[in-house]
Scaffold this active site. Structure first.
Site, PDB file in Angstrom:
ATOM      1  N   CYS A  48      10.464  -3.868  -4.342  1.00  0.00           N
ATOM      2  CA  CYS A  48       9.830  -4.890  -3.494  1.00  0.00           C
ATOM      3  C   CYS A  48      10.243  -6.279  -3.960  1.00  0.00           C
ATOM      4  O   CYS A  48      10.265  -7.233  -3.193  1.00  0.00           O
ATOM      5  CB  CYS A  48       8.321  -4.748  -3.543  1.00  0.00           C
ATOM      6  N   GLY A  88       3.351  -0.365   0.176  1.00  0.00           N
ATOM      7  CA  GLY A  88       4.407   0.239   0.980  1.00  0.00           C
ATOM      8  C   GLY A  88       4.980  -0.772   1.947  1.00  0.00           C
ATOM      9  O   GLY A  88       4.958  -1.981   1.688  1.00  0.00           O
ATOM     10  N   GLU A 107      -0.056  -4.366  -0.433  1.00  0.00           N
ATOM     11  CA  GLU A 107       1.067  -4.858  -1.266  1.00  0.00           C
ATOM     12  C   GLU A 107       2.336  -4.407  -0.565  1.00  0.00           C
ATOM     13  O   GLU A 107       2.672  -3.214  -0.589  1.00  0.00           O
ATOM     14  CB  GLU A 107       1.001  -4.225  -2.661  1.00  0.00           C
ATOM     15  N   LYS A 111      -2.684   8.917  -3.579  1.00  0.00           N
ATOM     16  CA  LYS A 111      -1.700   9.594  -2.729  1.00  0.00           C
ATOM     17  C   LYS A 111      -0.299   9.048  -2.988  1.00  0.00           C
ATOM     18  O   LYS A 111       0.071   7.993  -2.465  1.00  0.00           O
ATOM     19  CB  LYS A 111      -2.026   9.423  -1.244  1.00  0.00           C
TER      20      LYS A 111
HETATM   21  P1  NAD Z   1       6.140   3.474   3.331  1.00  0.00           P
HETATM   22  O1  NAD Z   1       5.389   2.390   3.984  1.00  0.00           O
HETATM   23  O2  NAD Z   1       7.041   4.316   4.147  1.00  0.00           O
HETATM   24  O3  NAD Z   1       5.132   4.508   2.613  1.00  0.00           O
HETATM   25  C1  NAD Z   1       4.183   4.075   1.659  1.00  0.00           C
HETATM   26  C2  NAD Z   1       3.142   5.159   1.474  1.00  0.00           C
HETATM   27  O4  NAD Z   1       2.380   5.278   2.676  1.00  0.00           O
HETATM   28  C3  NAD Z   1       3.707   6.551   1.202  1.00  0.00           C
HETATM   29  O5  NAD Z   1       2.874   7.220   0.275  1.00  0.00           O
HETATM   30  C4  NAD Z   1       3.622   7.221   2.552  1.00  0.00           C
HETATM   31  O6  NAD Z   1       3.562   8.642   2.486  1.00  0.00           O
HETATM   32  C5  NAD Z   1       2.309   6.647   3.057  1.00  0.00           C
HETATM   33  N1  NAD Z   1       2.096   6.705   4.500  1.00  0.00           N
HETATM   34  C6  NAD Z   1       3.011   6.801   5.494  1.00  0.00           C
HETATM   35  N2  NAD Z   1       2.397   6.760   6.692  1.00  0.00           N
HETATM   36  C7  NAD Z   1       1.056   6.658   6.456  1.00  0.00           C
HETATM   37  C8  NAD Z   1      -0.087   6.573   7.287  1.00  0.00           C
HETATM   38  N3  NAD Z   1       0.002   6.582   8.617  1.00  0.00           N
HETATM   39  N4  NAD Z   1      -1.305   6.462   6.706  1.00  0.00           N
HETATM   40  C9  NAD Z   1      -1.413   6.410   5.344  1.00  0.00           C
HETATM   41  N5  NAD Z   1      -0.359   6.502   4.510  1.00  0.00           N
HETATM   42  C10 NAD Z   1       0.870   6.618   5.057  1.00  0.00           C
HETATM   43  O7  NAD Z   1       6.944   2.806   2.130  1.00  0.00           O
HETATM   44  P2  NAD Z   1       7.990   3.483   1.149  1.00  0.00           P
HETATM   45  O8  NAD Z   1       9.278   3.715   1.881  1.00  0.00           O
HETATM   46  O9  NAD Z   1       7.365   4.626   0.432  1.00  0.00           O
HETATM   47  O10 NAD Z   1       8.175   2.305   0.077  1.00  0.00           O
HETATM   48  C11 NAD Z   1       9.005   1.213   0.287  1.00  0.00           C
HETATM   49  C12 NAD Z   1       8.215  -0.015   0.703  1.00  0.00           C
HETATM   50  O11 NAD Z   1       7.195  -0.307  -0.245  1.00  0.00           O
HETATM   51  C13 NAD Z   1       9.097  -1.251   0.743  1.00  0.00           C
HETATM   52  O12 NAD Z   1       8.771  -2.034   1.857  1.00  0.00           O
HETATM   53  C14 NAD Z   1       8.730  -1.967  -0.550  1.00  0.00           C
HETATM   54  O13 NAD Z   1       9.011  -3.336  -0.537  1.00  0.00           O
HETATM   55  C15 NAD Z   1       7.266  -1.686  -0.633  1.00  0.00           C
HETATM   56  N6  NAD Z   1       6.762  -1.862  -1.995  1.00  0.00           N
HETATM   57  C16 NAD Z   1       5.914  -2.919  -2.257  1.00  0.00           C
HETATM   58  C17 NAD Z   1       5.453  -3.148  -3.569  1.00  0.00           C
HETATM   59  C18 NAD Z   1       4.540  -4.305  -3.901  1.00  0.00           C
HETATM   60  O14 NAD Z   1       3.964  -4.304  -4.976  1.00  0.00           O
HETATM   61  N7  NAD Z   1       4.397  -5.298  -3.045  1.00  0.00           N
HETATM   62  C19 NAD Z   1       5.838  -2.263  -4.590  1.00  0.00           C
HETATM   63  C20 NAD Z   1       6.704  -1.215  -4.295  1.00  0.00           C
HETATM   64  C21 NAD Z   1       7.156  -1.016  -2.990  1.00  0.00           C
END
Ligand code: NAD
Length: 492
Positions: free
Chosen positions: A294, A237, A259, A185
């Site tokens: 991240c 995320g 992550e 997803k």
């Molecule tokens: P987000 O948490 O808003 O969304 C992440 C994913 O979760 C998206 O696909 C979103 O549609 C989905 N999502 C949202 N609500 C959900 C729910 N209730 N149930 C299941 N899925 C749901 O994050 P974002 O804005 O897309 O990305 C930015 C974040 O990701 C930042 O905090 C960044 O640091 C982190 N990130 C971490 C890594 C890592 O490897 N540690 C890598 C890249 C990004």
């Protein structure tokens, strides 16, 4: 700033569909769709069909059918198919990079994630025909005791908008190598490269349904995590979403890998090569993906003895960033993801200045002129930042770096660890003993010494503290997608 030459290829014609069981689905049961906006122009790009509960159910069922076919193939065949997939990805690196640009406006010069995907596929293909288990003696008998590692079956992989291809490499590749099928997803904000990756899986000859790609928002994501056919969730995320995902996964007691974000410290010691450290810190800080990473080194801790000299060099590198059209290969700095992100980032900076928790050195405004319609924020540096302030403690996810002064090694480590996060830390020093000593003291899943966050498929990557749990990369990353079975055979 470069000229506004428009080199960009047309975005995919909408509506962009889901990929389930090898079929493109453009009209979903709920009929919901997302208007995708190109961050560099602020203009509508294409529409994206969003998976609802119905399509999630179809995807999970298709994945189970494909998983049975996948594990019925010999390991030689599965290994070769993953190598074929890496070759097909290699042949489409430019196309994938262009889709990345459409997805979230990342400069095409930053092609890293498409290349990373290929590297991870080749790496994990190599595990398919290697031993995953062991045998052990058992007390008080001569029985045969086998420890086997088996796939979960069908796993959910949820990606953020800023790295769908990196997640395809670091999570989908090991999931497949371990013998699973995947429901992948991507974020509705950036689904284009992920969908193309799903098509390339079919072109490479992987069974239809082995990789299903279901762009969705929170509702679709929640339906995926709660689906009884999902045996493990790999989530990348933010921490707030992670808490919702973990609560939803508790419905069926499904394990989750998380992550998450970071507020990474970047330590510049008095003995560092200041010119190199300035370039690496600017790249890893506000410049790479406009700080939307991240691994963003958003807290720059600098030793007293080199503070002024280093800050001057650092700001000079930051101010030399070439800002403009992400499709221009000479551009290194692009927009942030949305109008909402522009507002949030600028509010954070204004608050810090108003409260006196940071002093603005450069940046801090929206970029106008030719780029006024896009979501561009100036690379921004604040100094004399209070490490306990929101600016230093909350992930900004934009091109903003806070500079903080330290007096000695212990002070540097204390400041670096004084955050709820623990994803990355960066150390610049020429003293080997200091590098080892400080690296051991830092509460971070990855410590990078005299380099930037150069992720490799071999190195385990993940967080300490609120940056998450579980690892991607290497044998640890593979093992996240395998469950352990003990088989004891009585020998009489
Ligand atoms: P987000 O948490 O808003 O969304 C992440 C994913 O979760 C998206 O696909 C979103 O549609 C989905 N999502 C949202 N609500 C959900 C729910 N209730 N149930 C299941 N899925 C749901 O994050 P974002 O804005 O897309 O990305 C930015 C974040 O990701 C930042 O905090 C960044 O640091 C982190 N990130 C971490 C890594 C890592 O490897 N540690 C890598 C890249 C990004």
């Amino acid at each position: 700033m470069t000229s506004g030459t428009d080199l960009r290829p047309a975005p995919p014609a909408g509506p962009v569909g889901l990929l389930i069981g090898g079929d493109r689905i453009t009209v979903t049961a709920a009929g919901s769709a997302h208007q995708h906006v190109y961050p560099a122009t602020g203009q509508p790009n294409t529409t994206v069909a969003l998976a609802s509960e119905v399509e999630i159910d179809h995807a999970v069922r298709a994945a189970w059918t494909a998983q049975r076919e996948w594990v019925s193939l010999t390991v030689d065949r599965r290994r070769d198919l993953l190598v074929d997939l890496a070759d097909v990805v290699h042949d489409h690196l430019d196309e994938l990079a262009a889709l990345n640009v459409h997805d979230y406006g990342v400069p095409v010069s930053y092609a890293g994630t498409a290349v990373l995907l290929e590297r991870f596929l080749r790496h994990f293909a190599g595990y398919v025909d290697k031993p995953h288990g062991s045998s052990t003696p058992v007390n008080g008998s001569f029985d045969l005791n086998l420890v086997e590692r088996e796939p979960y079956g069908v796993v959910a992989v949820i990606a953020p908008w800023n790295g769908a291809l990196a997640v395809a490499g670091s999570c989908v590749a090991p999931a497949l190598a371990a013998g699973n099928a995947v429901v992948f997803k991507p974020s509705e904000l950036a689904p284009l490269a992920a969908l193309r990756f799903g098509e390339l899986c079919l072109e490479a000859g992987l069974p239809a349904g082995l990789v299903n790609v279901v762009p969705a928002g929170a509702d679709g994501g929640d339906a995926l995590v709660r689906h009884p056919g999902i045996r493990k969730v790999h989530f990348t995320g933010g921490g707030t979403t992670a808490r919702s995902v973990i609560r939803a996964a508790a419905t069926n007691l499904v394990p989750v890998v998380a992550e998450l974000g970071g507020k990474s410290a970047n330590l510049v010691f008095g003995d560092a090569d200041l010119d190199t450290a300035a370039v690496l810190s600017a790249h890893q800080g506000p410049l790479m993906q406009s700080g939307q990473s991240c691994a963003c080194a958003s807290r720059l801790l600098v030793h007293d003895s080199v503070y002024d000299a280093f800050v001057e060099k650092f700001v000079a590198v930051v101010e030399s960033a070439v800002i403009g059209d992400p499709f221009d290969p000479g551009v290194g700095f692009g927009p942030v993801i949305s109008q909402g992100a522009v507002d949030r980032i600028l509010r954070t900076v204004d608050d810090a200045v108003d409260r006196g928790t940071g002093r603005l050195l450069t940046g801090g405004r929206r970029i106008g002129g030719d780029l006024a319609q896009g979501f561009y924020v100036e690379p921004t540096v604040l100094t004399d930042v209070d490490n306990s302030s929101d600016l230093a403690q909350i992930e900004t996810f934009g091109p903003v770096v806070s500079i903080i002064r330290f007096h000695d090694d212990a002070d540097a480590v204390r400041l670096a660890n004084d955050t709820p996060y623990g994803l990355n830390a960066f150390v610049h020093t020429r003293d080997l003993r200091r590098a080892h000593g400080v690296a051991r003291e830092l509460e971070a899943g990855s410590v990078w010494v005299n380099t930037f966050s150069d992720i490799s498929p071999q190195g385990p990557y993940g967080g300490y503290k609120q940056s998450g749990f579980g690892r991607t990369g290497g044998i640890d990353g593979l093992n996240e997608f395998l469950q352990i079975k003990n088989i004891r055979i009585a020998m009489g």
